[in-house]
Write an enzyme that holds these catalytic residues in place. Structure first.
Site, PDB file in Angstrom:
ATOM      1  N   SER A 170      55.953  34.524  -4.067  1.00  0.00           N
ATOM      2  CA  SER A 170      55.945  35.931  -4.351  1.00  0.00           C
ATOM      3  C   SER A 170      57.808  35.446  -4.580  1.00  0.00           C
ATOM      4  O   SER A 170      58.473  35.033  -3.097  1.00  0.00           O
ATOM      5  CB  SER A 170      55.307  37.469  -4.311  1.00  0.00           C
ATOM      6  N   TYR A 189      53.553  42.613   2.695  1.00  0.00           N
ATOM      7  CA  TYR A 189      53.235  41.340   1.722  1.00  0.00           C
ATOM      8  C   TYR A 189      55.268  40.777   1.885  1.00  0.00           C
ATOM      9  O   TYR A 189      54.260  39.394   1.128  1.00  0.00           O
ATOM     10  CB  TYR A 189      53.638  42.746   0.033  1.00  0.00           C
TER      11      TYR A 189
END
Length: 271
Positions: free
Chosen positions: A162, A176
């Site tokens: 990501s 995350y």
């Protein structure tokens, strides 16, 4: 020079693929791309019902096939079971796509320890666990194409990262972003270690894609995020599927240890 034909450069027909988190979101997008191009695709997710429903849907696309292998990858024993199941069905694994993941958002003062552990476990540790357990199948796939000391068609590990692992996001997803940064580096480390065995490891660092994982942020900050993308749109299925197909084909055979940013320019617009 016949190998330079487009039809052969991007060929994945007949390849055996495992996609974790393949029943929905980015995993499903990638699975659909492989099935549409003739691959044999195993998808895994925690929900057996979702896994089977997605397999049924994708099998209607053809000409490839989609086979459900549900597993709860938070649990190490489930990783072992998944690998054993796959080994009982296949002698090789050409492509492993590590897409299963979790996200947790909370203010820094309130962020729960359990939430941090859950995200780091699934997004990093279990990626390593899956790779470790299916590595014999990946090595076997590479060995089929070995010519002397060269692997003409290496096995592929594709990790779904990501942009949050590359920049500081404006929202409170601390575990995350940390997990994706760790995953990117784990992928590079594995590339160096496994390359001599004919197994390459690369990462697709995804930007904004409409999925269940990004549903909340799309509802709360979707307009701002899309406006921040130079291309003024979120990612679409062909974007991520096409990137995974490229990495898995002969066109991408020499790529190892790369982190490909797939975000429409979001990252560079924030620098």
């Amino acid at each position: 020079m016949s190998s330079l034909k487009i039809s052969s450069l991007f060929q994945v027909k007949g390849k055996v693929v495992l996609i974790t988190g393949g029943s929905r979101g980015i995993g499903k997008m990638i699975a659909a791309g492989f099935v549409r191009n003739g691959a044999k695709v195993y998808i895994s997710s925690r929900s057996a019902k979702d896994c089977e429903a997605t397999a049924t849907e994708l099998n209607e696309l053809g000409p490839g096939v989609c086979i459900p292998l549900p597993a709860d990858l938070q649990k190490y024993e489930e990783v072992e079971r998944l690998a054993k199941q796959l080994s009982s069905k296949e002698q090789i694994l050409d492509v492993l796509v590590n897409n299963a993941g979790a996200v947790w958002g909370a203010p820094v003062d309130e962020f729960p320890d359990s939430g941090f552990t859950k995200v780091m476990t699934l997004n990093v540790q279990r990626v390593f666990s899956v790779i470790q357990k299916v590595l014999p199948l990946l090595r076997a796939a590479a060995d089929r194409t070995k010519k002397g000391s060269t692997y003409k068609d290496p096995a592929r590990i594709i990790n779904i990262g990501s942009v949050e692992g590359l920049w500081v996001a404006p929202h409170d997803t601390f575990s995350y972003s940390a997990s994706k940064a760790a995953l990117h580096h784990l992928s590079r480390h594995l590339a160096a270690k496994l390359g001599p065995d004919g197994v390459v490891s690369n990462t697709i660092a995804c930007g904004l894609f409409p999925t269940k994982l990004t549903d909340y942020i799309m509802k709360t900050n979707g307009d701002w995020l899309v406006d921040s993308v130079p291309l003024r749109r979120s990612g679409e299925p062909q974007d991520v599927a096409g990137t995974a197909l490229f990495l898995s084909s002969s066109a991408g055979a020499y790529i190892n240890g790369a982190t490909i940013t797939l975000d429409g320019g979001l990252l560079v617009s924030r620098l």
